[in-house]
Design a protein around this motif. Structure first.
Motif, short mmCIF file in Angstrom:
data_model
loop_
_atom_site.label_atom_id
_atom_site.label_comp_id
_atom_site.label_asym_id
_atom_site.label_seq_id
_atom_site.Cartn_x
_atom_site.Cartn_y
_atom_site.Cartn_z
N ILE A 1 0.84 -1.20 0.00
CA ILE A 1 0.00 0.00 0.00
C ILE A 1 0.88 1.25 0.00
CG2 ILE A 1 -1.65 1.35 1.36
CD1 ILE A 1 -2.74 -1.40 2.37
N LEU B 1 -8.27 -6.26 -0.29
CA LEU B 1 -8.17 -4.80 -0.14
C LEU B 1 -9.19 -4.12 -1.06
CD1 LEU B 1 -4.29 -4.24 -0.15
CD2 LEU B 1 -5.83 -4.43 1.82
N LEU C 1 -7.62 1.46 5.11
CA LEU C 1 -6.99 0.24 4.60
C LEU C 1 -6.28 -0.51 5.71
CD1 LEU C 1 -5.61 1.66 1.24
CD2 LEU C 1 -7.19 -0.28 1.42
N HIS D 1 -8.79 -2.18 7.85
CA HIS D 1 -9.29 -3.35 7.11
C HIS D 1 -8.35 -4.54 7.33
CE1 HIS D 1 -11.03 -5.66 3.76
NE2 HIS D 1 -9.78 -5.95 3.44
N LEU D 2 -7.04 -4.29 7.23
CA LEU D 2 -6.08 -5.38 7.42
C LEU D 2 -6.16 -5.96 8.82
CD1 LEU D 2 -2.94 -3.92 5.59
CD2 LEU D 2 -4.35 -5.84 4.84
#
Length: 303
Positions: free
Chosen positions: A42, A103, A148, A151-152
């Motif tokens: 990312i 993702l 993000l 989210h991980l």
């Protein structure tokens, strides 16, 4: 085998470690090892797009064309296809991370939208009318990174997302106020027009004291930066409770991110808010203080 298939087969699946200066740790040892590859992917995606938008001598038209090509490669890997051969070190690792961790493409695309806006604003000598308009930019240039990461880590509670957005927007604003010496000569203007007017400053006046080192900026300009620093600090404080929601290494990583941003604000204040002629940074010498402040956040949370 088609050229695109051959590229996909030979593209790396691990992103290189960050080499740019950053205000905060990226995929540091505090990050769980299994998440370091997607976080690095990312980062490299965002950093490469930012460099396309901002580095080198390319024309605005060429930068926009490259970012649209970059966006097309993102769409290709999001659909399970192969990217072009232009950025294998970006889209090889990112494709692997998108498959392994699902993702969201939309968050990555938002970052590119912000970079495109930056180019167009600079090309057209555009400005931001007020704080809400600038925060709309931050919602695409910075907030997706926090979302993000959450989210991980499997964190999706609405309150956590709101706090993450506050931290990320604050970090973006801090970067703006840190970089006035760099951005103004490049025609990148993030000080909202409404804030300039509130301090009796016409935005065009900044052209007369871009950093030359021969005269200090006027007091009103320093007062304006002081107000922007207070805004960024308040926004960071709104998001800070998120560090107590996140367990283990994740919480410690975020504590250092928050404290790195606040440390830059401290340094701006120590300069008398004159980032028109000086650019404060954080470095190894700041590490003990950042660690102590991060530990203090921990202790405060248990009281």
């Amino acid at each position: 085998m088609s050229p695109s298939s051959d590229t996909a087969a030979t593209a790396p699946t691990l992103a290189p470690l960050p080499t740019h200066y950053e205000n905060f740790p990226v995929a540091s040892w505090l990050c769980p090892p299994r998440l370091r590859p997607p976080i690095a992917a990312i980062y490299v995606f965002a950093r490469t797009a930012d460099d396309i938008a901002d580095e080198g001598e390319a024309s605005p038209a060429q930068r926009l064309a490259d970012l649209h090509a970059f966006r097309a490669d993102l769409a290709a890997i999001a659909q399970g296809g192969a990217a072009s051969a232009r950025w294998p070190a970006v889209f090889g690792p990112l494709a692997h991370a998108m498959r392994a961790f699902a993702l969201p493409e939309a968050l990555l695309a938002d970052l590119l939208s912000a970079f495109i806006q930056d180019i167009e604003k600079t090309r057209d000598a555009g400005r931001y009318a007020d704080r809400p308009e600038l925060l709309d930019y931050c919602a695409r240039s910075a907030n997706p990174v926090g979302r993000l990461l959450l989210h991980l880590y499997g964190v999706n509670e609405p309150a956590a997302l709101v706090q993450s957005d506050a931290i990320c927007s604050a970090l973006q604003l801090i970067n703006f106020w840190q970089d006035l010496r760099v951005d103004l000569p490049r025609g990148r203007f993030y000080l909202p027009d409404a804030d300039c007017a509130a301090h009796g400053i016409a935005p065009a006046a900044f052209d007369t004291f871009r950093p030359r080192g021969d005269a200090p900026p006027p007091h009103a300009a320093l007062a304006l930066v002081a107000a922007e620093v207070a805004w960024a600090r308040g926004l960071m404080q709104q998001g800070t409770p998120l560090v107590h929601r996140l367990p283990g290494r994740m919480g410690w990583e975020l504590r250092l991110v928050v404290q790195g941003g606040l440390r830059i604000l401290d340094k701006i204040e120590a300069l008398g808010f004159d980032t028109f002629t000086q650019r404060p940074t954080v470095g190894k010498a700041d590490a003990p203080l950042l660690a102590w402040r991060a530990l203090r956040m921990r202790r405060q949370s248990t009281q």
